[in-house]
Design a protein around this motif. Structure first.
Motif, short mmCIF file in Angstrom:
data_model
loop_
_atom_site.label_atom_id
_atom_site.label_comp_id
_atom_site.label_asym_id
_atom_site.label_seq_id
_atom_site.Cartn_x
_atom_site.Cartn_y
_atom_site.Cartn_z
N GLU A 1 38.76 40.76 45.86
CA GLU A 1 40.30 41.02 45.71
C GLU A 1 40.42 42.50 45.37
N SER A 2 39.51 43.31 44.76
CA SER A 2 39.86 44.68 44.07
C SER A 2 39.60 45.54 45.55
N ILE A 3 38.76 44.97 46.34
CA ILE A 3 38.44 45.83 47.68
C ILE A 3 39.76 45.65 48.61
N ILE A 4 40.34 44.36 48.71
CA ILE A 4 41.49 44.21 49.25
C ILE A 4 43.01 44.87 48.72
N GLU A 5 42.70 44.96 47.54
CA GLU A 5 43.96 45.84 46.85
C GLU A 5 43.78 47.09 47.34
N GLY A 6 42.55 47.57 47.17
CA GLY A 6 42.35 49.16 47.47
C GLY A 6 42.66 49.46 48.83
N ALA A 7 42.13 48.63 49.81
CA ALA A 7 42.50 48.96 51.28
C ALA A 7 43.98 49.02 51.48
#
Length: 92
Positions: free
Chosen positions: A73-79
């Motif tokens: 979720e953190s990676i998707i949010e950052g992207a």
């Protein structure tokens, strides 16, 4: 900092038997290293997958990151965060 690689092209795994692999070991290894090919080597006792050290390490890192709760979720949010909203870091 984590990098996400999106695969745009799917390569079909090359299959060979152990006798052919033995005769073409250098060629197969070079193919894995230079072109990130994955080789399935068939034996009578089972199969072996040959891939580059770089691909192996990437696979291990992906599995490690996938095991951290909330990381996906953190990676998707950052992207999806616009660059204007990102914090600039000063590296020392």
């Amino acid at each position: 900092m984590y990098a996400i690689m999106y695969v745009k092209e799917v390569t079909v795994m090359q299959n060979t038997n152990i006798t052919s692999a033995r005769a073409e070991l250098f060629k197969l290894a070079s193919s894995c290293i230079k072109y990130n090919n994955v080789i399935n080597i068939n034996t009578k006792d089972g199969n072996v997958i040959m891939l580059s050290e770089e691909d192996y390490n990437s696979l291990l890192e992906t599995l490690y990151l996938a095991g951290i709760p909330g990381m996906y979720e953190s990676i998707i949010e950052g992207a999806s965060t616009p660059l204007e909203e990102c914090e600039k870091l000063e590296w020392k």
